[in-house]
Design a protein around this motif. Structure first.
Motif, PDB file in Angstrom:
ATOM      1  N   TRP A 185      83.921  -0.325  70.574  1.00  0.00           N
ATOM      2  CA  TRP A 185      83.175   0.902  70.257  1.00  0.00           C
ATOM      3  C   TRP A 185      84.132   2.074  70.055  1.00  0.00           C
ATOM      4  CZ3 TRP A 185      82.621   5.607  72.839  1.00  0.00           C
ATOM      5  CH2 TRP A 185      81.612   6.438  72.352  1.00  0.00           C
ATOM      6  N   VAL A 186      85.128   2.180  70.961  1.00  0.00           N
ATOM      7  CA  VAL A 186      86.101   3.269  70.830  1.00  0.00           C
ATOM      8  C   VAL A 186      86.895   3.120  69.531  1.00  0.00           C
ATOM      9  CG1 VAL A 186      88.162   4.317  71.852  1.00  0.00           C
ATOM     10  CG2 VAL A 186      86.269   3.603  73.325  1.00  0.00           C
ATOM     11  N   ALA A 187      87.309   1.875  69.231  1.00  0.00           N
ATOM     12  CA  ALA A 187      88.089   1.647  68.011  1.00  0.00           C
ATOM     13  C   ALA A 187      87.274   1.969  66.763  1.00  0.00           C
ATOM     14  CB  ALA A 187      88.574   0.195  67.975  1.00  0.00           C
ATOM     15  N   VAL A 188      86.001   1.573  66.768  1.00  0.00           N
ATOM     16  CA  VAL A 188      85.142   1.855  65.605  1.00  0.00           C
ATOM     17  C   VAL A 188      84.942   3.350  65.441  1.00  0.00           C
ATOM     18  CG1 VAL A 188      82.815   1.573  64.676  1.00  0.00           C
ATOM     19  CG2 VAL A 188      84.007  -0.386  65.663  1.00  0.00           C
ATOM     20  N   ARG A 189      84.715   4.027  66.563  1.00  0.00           N
ATOM     21  CA  ARG A 189      84.548   5.489  66.487  1.00  0.00           C
ATOM     22  C   ARG A 189      85.807   6.148  65.931  1.00  0.00           C
ATOM     23  NH1 ARG A 189      79.989   8.268  66.657  1.00  0.00           N
ATOM     24  NH2 ARG A 189      81.078   9.988  67.709  1.00  0.00           N
ATOM     25  N   GLN A 190      86.959   5.676  66.381  1.00  0.00           N
ATOM     26  CA  GLN A 190      88.207   6.251  65.879  1.00  0.00           C
ATOM     27  C   GLN A 190      88.425   5.905  64.408  1.00  0.00           C
ATOM     28  OE1 GLN A 190      90.287   8.364  67.389  1.00  0.00           O
ATOM     29  NE2 GLN A 190      88.875   8.426  69.130  1.00  0.00           N
ATOM     30  N   SER A 191      88.066   4.664  64.032  1.00  0.00           N
ATOM     31  CA  SER A 191      88.253   4.268  62.626  1.00  0.00           C
ATOM     32  C   SER A 191      87.287   4.976  61.698  1.00  0.00           C
ATOM     33  CB  SER A 191      88.079   2.750  62.491  1.00  0.00           C
ATOM     34  OG  SER A 191      86.760   2.366  62.845  1.00  0.00           O
ATOM     35  N   HIS A 192      86.165   5.470  62.243  1.00  0.00           N
ATOM     36  CA  HIS A 192      85.204   6.223  61.420  1.00  0.00           C
ATOM     37  C   HIS A 192      85.584   7.691  61.283  1.00  0.00           C
ATOM     38  CE1 HIS A 192      81.606   3.235  61.833  1.00  0.00           C
ATOM     39  NE2 HIS A 192      82.585   2.796  61.066  1.00  0.00           N
ATOM     40  N   ALA A 193      86.668   8.099  61.945  1.00  0.00           N
ATOM     41  CA  ALA A 193      87.077   9.501  61.855  1.00  0.00           C
ATOM     42  C   ALA A 193      87.331   9.943  60.412  1.00  0.00           C
ATOM     43  CB  ALA A 193      88.310   9.748  62.719  1.00  0.00           C
ATOM     44  N   PRO A 194      87.994   9.114  59.579  1.00  0.00           N
ATOM     45  CA  PRO A 194      88.158   9.537  58.175  1.00  0.00           C
ATOM     46  C   PRO A 194      86.834   9.725  57.451  1.00  0.00           C
ATOM     47  CG  PRO A 194      89.700   7.775  58.708  1.00  0.00           C
ATOM     48  CD  PRO A 194      88.772   7.901  59.865  1.00  0.00           C
ATOM     49  N   LEU A 195      85.839   8.895  57.781  1.00  0.00           N
ATOM     50  CA  LEU A 195      84.524   9.067  57.155  1.00  0.00           C
ATOM     51  C   LEU A 195      83.903  10.394  57.575  1.00  0.00           C
ATOM     52  CD1 LEU A 195      82.909   5.508  57.420  1.00  0.00           C
ATOM     53  CD2 LEU A 195      83.614   6.727  55.351  1.00  0.00           C
ATOM     54  N   HIS A 196      84.017  10.725  58.872  1.00  0.00           N
ATOM     55  CA  HIS A 196      83.474  12.008  59.336  1.00  0.00           C
ATOM     56  C   HIS A 196      84.207  13.169  58.658  1.00  0.00           C
ATOM     57  CE1 HIS A 196      81.002   9.923  62.165  1.00  0.00           C
ATOM     58  NE2 HIS A 196      82.024   9.480  62.888  1.00  0.00           N
ATOM     59  N   ASP A 197      85.495  12.996  58.427  1.00  0.00           N
ATOM     60  CA  ASP A 197      86.258  14.042  57.738  1.00  0.00           C
ATOM     61  C   ASP A 197      85.771  14.202  56.303  1.00  0.00           C
ATOM     62  OD1 ASP A 197      88.552  15.929  57.519  1.00  0.00           O
ATOM     63  OD2 ASP A 197      89.289  14.441  56.103  1.00  0.00           O
ATOM     64  N   ILE A 198      85.521  13.080  55.641  1.00  0.00           N
ATOM     65  CA  ILE A 198      85.000  13.146  54.267  1.00  0.00           C
ATOM     66  C   ILE A 198      83.635  13.821  54.243  1.00  0.00           C
ATOM     67  CG2 ILE A 198      84.141  11.728  52.359  1.00  0.00           C
ATOM     68  CD1 ILE A 198      86.351   9.750  52.940  1.00  0.00           C
ATOM     69  N   VAL A 199      82.772  13.465  55.204  1.00  0.00           N
ATOM     70  CA  VAL A 199      81.444  14.093  55.273  1.00  0.00           C
ATOM     71  C   VAL A 199      81.569  15.596  55.478  1.00  0.00           C
ATOM     72  CG1 VAL A 199      79.328  14.222  56.630  1.00  0.00           C
ATOM     73  CG2 VAL A 199      80.300  11.999  56.065  1.00  0.00           C
ATOM     74  N   ALA A 200      82.510  16.007  56.355  1.00  0.00           N
ATOM     75  CA  ALA A 200      82.707  17.441  56.589  1.00  0.00           C
ATOM     76  C   ALA A 200      83.163  18.151  55.316  1.00  0.00           C
ATOM     77  CB  ALA A 200      83.723  17.649  57.717  1.00  0.00           C
ATOM     78  N   ARG A 201      84.045  17.500  54.558  1.00  0.00           N
ATOM     79  CA  ARG A 201      84.489  18.111  53.296  1.00  0.00           C
ATOM     80  C   ARG A 201      83.342  18.202  52.299  1.00  0.00           C
ATOM     81  NH1 ARG A 201      90.339  15.298  51.872  1.00  0.00           N
ATOM     82  NH2 ARG A 201      91.293  15.505  53.931  1.00  0.00           N
ATOM     83  N   ILE A 202      82.535  17.146  52.252  1.00  0.00           N
ATOM     84  CA  ILE A 202      81.406  17.152  51.312  1.00  0.00           C
ATOM     85  C   ILE A 202      80.435  18.273  51.653  1.00  0.00           C
ATOM     86  CG2 ILE A 202      79.405  15.817  50.531  1.00  0.00           C
ATOM     87  CD1 ILE A 202      81.090  13.308  50.822  1.00  0.00           C
ATOM     88  N   ARG A 203      80.205  18.496  52.953  1.00  0.00           N
ATOM     89  CA  ARG A 203      79.268  19.545  53.354  1.00  0.00           C
ATOM     90  C   ARG A 203      79.748  20.928  52.934  1.00  0.00           C
ATOM     91  NH1 ARG A 203      77.751  17.574  59.536  1.00  0.00           N
ATOM     92  NH2 ARG A 203      76.260  15.918  58.930  1.00  0.00           N
ATOM     93  N   ARG A 204      81.072  21.091  52.840  1.00  0.00           N
ATOM     94  CA  ARG A 204      81.604  22.408  52.468  1.00  0.00           C
ATOM     95  C   ARG A 204      81.572  22.646  50.965  1.00  0.00           C
ATOM     96  NH1 ARG A 204      85.490  21.012  56.553  1.00  0.00           N
ATOM     97  NH2 ARG A 204      86.966  20.329  54.942  1.00  0.00           N
TER      98      ARG A 204
END
Length: 478
Positions: A185-204
């Motif tokens: 779970w921790v590894a998946v959450r960390q590996s999804h960090a780039p996706l969250h970064d992309i989502v944050a950029r898209i929102r802006r």
């Protein structure tokens, strides 16, 4: 509709299930291996005693040797503190019984016809033993044989150890599965960090920042295609927004001129009293502006319909040569007035909407006549290729169109003359309508301008696969 599970939960469950299966298989293998190890050790010890006792009984000759036999059997058990030995003759009489559990029940259960060795677990006085039973036949006739030989050893210590070992093993397996799931779970959450970064950029990103891009080199390799696709989507959206903005500006510009003319003429007409003929002349002038706006609205409606509903419904066989001849008759007067000749070469037949195809060909003809110098010739060439495509070519002599303008000729309201001065030559939607009609028929249109000649070429399939004839009977359409 039920919402799908999150990717994090799916991957965590996958890690947990995989770890549970792998650890369970390994635990079962280890447990079975440990049990077989203890069983092999117990059997090996019993076989040693059995071989020694067998040799001893095989040398037993007369019943008078019983005292000596018992002494020798006691010697065999020296060093095997937990083992017990029991010997019974063919009459069921006990020949020897070592101190310890009563093994007579085991000998009775084995029977007199026992061949070879039988190793099993027996319950004697609420205690568990591993017993080896052997029938000794090679004895002297006077020794009252054969003998049934029973050797047993307690295995409760082993069983208690194995039970505790299993509990510890399965507890460790369960703990490992939980730890692996948590780490997954921790590894998946960390590996999804780039996706969250992309989502944050898209929102802006807003409508004014569609030129923003996601650098593919800044995201993990697996997300490179996602970043590239997103950038391509932003480019398409940016181009669409620019086209929409330009379209609004062009529509406003095109409508402003006729409306200004109408307002000016109306103000002039109201400035003083006029005769009936003067009013009639003003109304005729206004009618021209109304017709121009009506044409613009009709063209925009046609473009909207073909863009949103590209499927052609009224499909029939269209003879393009017949349509070209009919258009020549329609434009003959205008072409003759300008000293322009119209020629047709070849024949072709396609499936499509006859009125739409006639309009597309008519727009190309009117555009060619408008830009052909006096004394020139507009040529229409029809050709059926072996690849199943029909080619329609409309070419005219005249000034060459700069190459930077060619890709934009089919844009709405686009004119090469940036001054936007109109000379009564349409509203700038003719070529856009042609492309829209050709695209709706599954075709393609290209333009080339070189060596004093401009050439439009349309490629249409004889029967495009994307077009479907309506299900209702054609006779019922009337």
């Amino acid at each position: 509709m039920r919402r799908p599970l999150s990717l994090t939960l799916r991957l965590t469950l996958l890690f947990g299930v995989t770890a549970a299966i792998v650890f369970a298989v390994f635990g079962w293998i280890i447990s079975q291996s440990t049990e077989r190890h203890f069983a092999a050790e117990d059997t090996s010890e019993l076989e040693i005693i059995a071989r020694a006792a067998h040799d001893m009984l095989s040398g037993f000759r007369t019943p008078g040797d019983v005292t000596q036999l018992k002494q020798r059997l006691d010697d065999i058990l020296v060093g095997h503190h937990n083992a017990s030995l029991y010997v019974v003759n063919k009459d069921g009489q006990t020949v020897y019984a070592s101190p310890g559990p009563d093994l007579s029940a085991i000998a009775t259960a084995a029977g007199r016809e026992t061949e070879g060795k039988v190793v099993n677990q027996w319950q004697v006085a609420n205690h568990t033993y591993t017993a080896l039973i052997q029938l000794v036949r090679e004895v002297a006739p006077a020794a009252n044989g054969p003998y049934t030989l029973v050797i047993a050893a307690p295995i409760e210590a082993h069983l208690h150890f194995l039970a505790a070992f299993r509990r510890t093993l399965w507890f460790m397996i369960a703990s490992c599965v939980a730890i692996v799931s948590l780490l997954g779970w921790v590894a998946v959450r960390q590996s999804h960090a780039p996706l969250h970064d992309i989502v944050a950029r898209i929102r802006r990103i807003s409508a004014n920042e569609l030129n923003t891009h996601l650098p593919p080199e800044t995201v993990p390799y697996e997300l490179t295609e996602l970043a590239v696709s997103f950038n391509e989507m932003l480019q398409r959206m940016d181009a669409a927004f620019h086209r929409l903005s330009d379209l609004n500006s062009d529509i406003a510009h095109e409508l402003r001129t006729p409306i200004t003319n109408l307002m000016t003429q109306t103000q002039v007409a109201l400035s003083r009293a006029r005769t009936i003929d003067e009013y009639r002349e003003i109304l005729y002038s206004n009618m021209e502006e109304y017709e121009r706006m009506a044409q613009m609205v009709g063209d925009m409606l046609l473009l909207a319909q073909t863009d949103n509903h590209p499927q052609i419904k009224n499909i029939e066989e269209v003879n393009l040569a017949d349509e070209a001849h009919a258009l020549f008759e329609y434009y003959d007067g205008w072409a003759e007035e300008r000293g322009i000749a119209l020629t047709l070469e070849g024949v072709a037949t396609v499936s499509g909407d006859r009125l739409m195809l006639r309009r597309a060909l008519g727009n190309l003809l009117s555009n060619a006549i408008r830009h052909t110098p006096v004394g020139g010739t507009v040529r229409v060439k029809l050709d059926t290729s072996t690849a199943g495509n029909n080619s329609i070519v409309v070419e005219n002599p005249g000034p060459e169109i700069p190459s930077e303008h060619l890709p934009k000729l089919f844009d709405r309201f686009y004119r090469i003359d940036l001054s936007r001065q109109r000379g009564g030559d349409g509203v700038g939607l003719g070529l856009a309508i042609v492309k829209s009609i050709v695209t709706a028929h599954g075709g393609k249109i290209d333009v080339a301008s070189a060596e004093g000649c401009t050439r439009f070429q349309i490629a249409l399939r004889k029967r495009p696969a994307s077009m479907r004839r309506p299900r209702q009977d054609r006779a019922g359409d009337s």
